[in-house]
Design a protein around this motif. Structure first.
Motif, mmCIF file in Angstrom:
data_model
loop_
_atom_site.group_PDB
_atom_site.id
_atom_site.type_symbol
_atom_site.label_atom_id
_atom_site.label_comp_id
_atom_site.label_asym_id
_atom_site.label_seq_id
_atom_site.Cartn_x
_atom_site.Cartn_y
_atom_site.Cartn_z
ATOM 1 N N ALA A 12 0.836 -1.213 0.000
ATOM 2 C CA ALA A 12 0.000 0.000 0.000
ATOM 3 C C ALA A 12 0.867 1.259 0.000
ATOM 4 N N ALA A 13 1.925 1.266 0.787
ATOM 5 C CA ALA A 13 2.818 2.436 0.825
ATOM 6 C C ALA A 13 3.535 2.621 -0.506
ATOM 7 N N LEU A 14 3.965 1.529 -1.116
ATOM 8 C CA LEU A 14 4.619 1.627 -2.423
ATOM 9 C C LEU A 14 3.652 2.137 -3.481
ATOM 10 N N LEU A 15 2.410 1.719 -3.400
ATOM 11 C CA LEU A 15 1.412 2.186 -4.361
ATOM 12 C C LEU A 15 1.137 3.681 -4.187
ATOM 13 N N ARG A 16 1.037 4.146 -2.943
ATOM 14 C CA ARG A 16 0.851 5.591 -2.711
ATOM 15 C C ARG A 16 2.023 6.381 -3.273
ATOM 16 N N TYR A 17 3.226 5.884 -3.060
ATOM 17 C CA TYR A 17 4.418 6.541 -3.583
ATOM 18 C C TYR A 17 4.386 6.562 -5.112
ATOM 19 N N ALA A 18 4.012 5.463 -5.718
ATOM 20 C CA ALA A 18 3.943 5.387 -7.184
ATOM 21 C C ALA A 18 2.884 6.328 -7.752
ATOM 22 N N LEU A 41 11.718 -11.756 -8.245
ATOM 23 C CA LEU A 41 12.772 -12.482 -8.944
ATOM 24 C C LEU A 41 14.136 -12.305 -8.269
ATOM 25 N N ASN A 42 14.328 -11.187 -7.592
ATOM 26 C CA ASN A 42 15.601 -10.889 -6.933
ATOM 27 C C ASN A 42 15.462 -10.847 -5.413
ATOM 28 N N TRP A 43 14.512 -11.574 -4.861
ATOM 29 C CA TRP A 43 14.190 -11.435 -3.447
ATOM 30 C C TRP A 43 15.376 -11.730 -2.536
ATOM 31 N N ARG A 44 16.202 -12.713 -2.861
ATOM 32 C CA ARG A 44 17.337 -13.012 -1.985
ATOM 33 C C ARG A 44 18.245 -11.803 -1.826
ATOM 34 N N ARG A 45 18.512 -11.108 -2.922
ATOM 35 C CA ARG A 45 19.365 -9.911 -2.868
ATOM 36 C C ARG A 45 18.665 -8.803 -2.093
ATOM 37 N N VAL A 46 17.361 -8.621 -2.337
ATOM 38 C CA VAL A 46 16.600 -7.575 -1.648
ATOM 39 C C VAL A 46 16.568 -7.854 -0.148
ATOM 40 N N ALA A 47 16.310 -9.079 0.226
ATOM 41 C CA ALA A 47 16.202 -9.443 1.648
ATOM 42 C C ALA A 47 17.523 -9.260 2.384
ATOM 43 N N ARG A 48 18.652 -9.405 1.683
ATOM 44 C CA ARG A 48 19.965 -9.229 2.318
ATOM 45 C C ARG A 48 20.330 -7.757 2.500
ATOM 46 N N ALA A 49 19.614 -6.854 1.856
ATOM 47 C CA ALA A 49 19.928 -5.422 1.960
ATOM 48 C C ALA A 49 19.710 -4.946 3.391
ATOM 49 N N ASP A 50 20.432 -3.876 3.766
ATOM 50 C CA ASP A 50 20.266 -3.300 5.102
ATOM 51 C C ASP A 50 18.826 -2.883 5.343
ATOM 52 N N SER A 51 18.214 -2.301 4.322
ATOM 53 C CA SER A 51 16.827 -1.872 4.402
ATOM 54 C C SER A 51 16.101 -2.322 3.138
ATOM 55 N N PRO A 52 15.415 -3.463 3.190
ATOM 56 C CA PRO A 52 14.717 -3.941 1.999
ATOM 57 C C PRO A 52 13.719 -2.931 1.436
ATOM 58 N N ARG A 54 13.886 0.385 1.486
ATOM 59 C CA ARG A 54 14.623 1.407 0.758
ATOM 60 C C ARG A 54 15.127 0.845 -0.577
ATOM 61 N N TYR A 55 15.578 -0.393 -0.561
ATOM 62 C CA TYR A 55 16.061 -1.048 -1.769
ATOM 63 C C TYR A 55 14.937 -1.131 -2.808
ATOM 64 N N VAL A 56 13.748 -1.534 -2.365
ATOM 65 C CA VAL A 56 12.612 -1.651 -3.280
ATOM 66 C C VAL A 56 12.148 -0.276 -3.756
ATOM 67 N N ARG A 57 12.165 0.711 -2.872
ATOM 68 C CA ARG A 57 11.783 2.067 -3.277
ATOM 69 C C ARG A 57 12.745 2.584 -4.351
ATOM 70 N N ARG A 58 14.011 2.240 -4.191
ATOM 71 C CA ARG A 58 14.985 2.637 -5.217
ATOM 72 C C ARG A 58 14.699 1.928 -6.537
ATOM 73 N N MET A 59 14.374 0.643 -6.459
ATOM 74 C CA MET A 59 14.014 -0.099 -7.671
ATOM 75 C C MET A 59 12.805 0.544 -8.349
ATOM 76 N N GLU A 129 19.262 10.281 1.947
ATOM 77 C CA GLU A 129 18.473 9.103 1.597
ATOM 78 C C GLU A 129 17.944 9.199 0.164
ATOM 79 N N ILE A 130 17.557 10.409 -0.249
ATOM 80 C CA ILE A 130 17.117 10.607 -1.634
ATOM 81 C C ILE A 130 18.271 10.300 -2.583
ATOM 82 N N ALA A 131 19.460 10.769 -2.250
ATOM 83 C CA ALA A 131 20.638 10.509 -3.078
ATOM 84 C C ALA A 131 20.898 9.007 -3.175
ATOM 85 N N ASP A 132 20.719 8.311 -2.073
ATOM 86 C CA ASP A 132 20.911 6.860 -2.077
ATOM 87 C C ASP A 132 19.893 6.181 -2.985
#
Length: 159
Positions: A12-18, A41-52, A54-59, A129-132
């Motif tokens: 829901a939060a990702l949809l509001r952002y989109a 498809l890349n869940w293992r990499r996403v789950a290992r991120a410090d903040s999944p 933030r990683y998905v928001r960047r994607m 964080e925006i830069a990241d």
């Protein structure tokens, strides 16, 4: 955390952002769907991120910036869904005109500038964080926001 748990809690939060990025709920759903397919498809990499999240928001942001090279934006008349939390204006017609005008101005901004404004003023994120998320320097974020606001001010003065 599994992909399903992440999707249940953050979709829901990702949809509001989109919606704020695209200006159209239907395009936002498509954007989130495309992004979430990549996330799964890349869940293992996403789950290992410090903040999944933030990683998905960047994607999602990168997907928006690159999405179909802007061709879909020219086909969409941008309108926001009414926000029931805001008090109703005295003149409903003028409110709709003003809202559509703001969406029109935002739609003319380059995608990265629009993304920086959404991340700053809608998501309330700090410059670092925006830069990241955008994969750029903090100074680039600040100049992008400055340029976007200058463009919006110029559009406002002309209107």
């Amino acid at each position: 955390m599994t992909y399903e748990e992440f999707a249940d809690s953050r979709l829901a939060a990702l949809l509001r952002y989109a919606v704020m990025l695209t200006g159209d709920p239907h395009q936002a759903q498509d954007l989130v769907q495309d992004t979430m397919v990549r996330v799964q498809l890349n869940w293992r990499r996403v789950a290992r991120a410090d903040s999944p999240e933030r990683y998905v928001r960047r994607m999602l942001t990168n997907q928006y910036v690159d999405w179909r090279r802007g061709s879909w934006m020219r086909r969409v008349l941008l309108r926001a869904e009414p926000d029931d939390a805001l008090p109703a204006p005295a003149d409903h017609a003028q409110h709709a005109v003003d809202r559509d005008q703001v969406w029109s101005w935002l739609a003319r901004l380059p995608r990265r500038q629009r993304a920086t404004l959404v991340l700053r003023y809608y998501e309330d994120l700090p410059d670092a964080e925006i830069a990241d998320i955008l994969g750029c320097a903090v100074g680039t974020v600040r100049s992008s926001i400055s340029r976007a606001l200058a463009t919006l001010r110029a559009e406002y003065v002309e209107a």
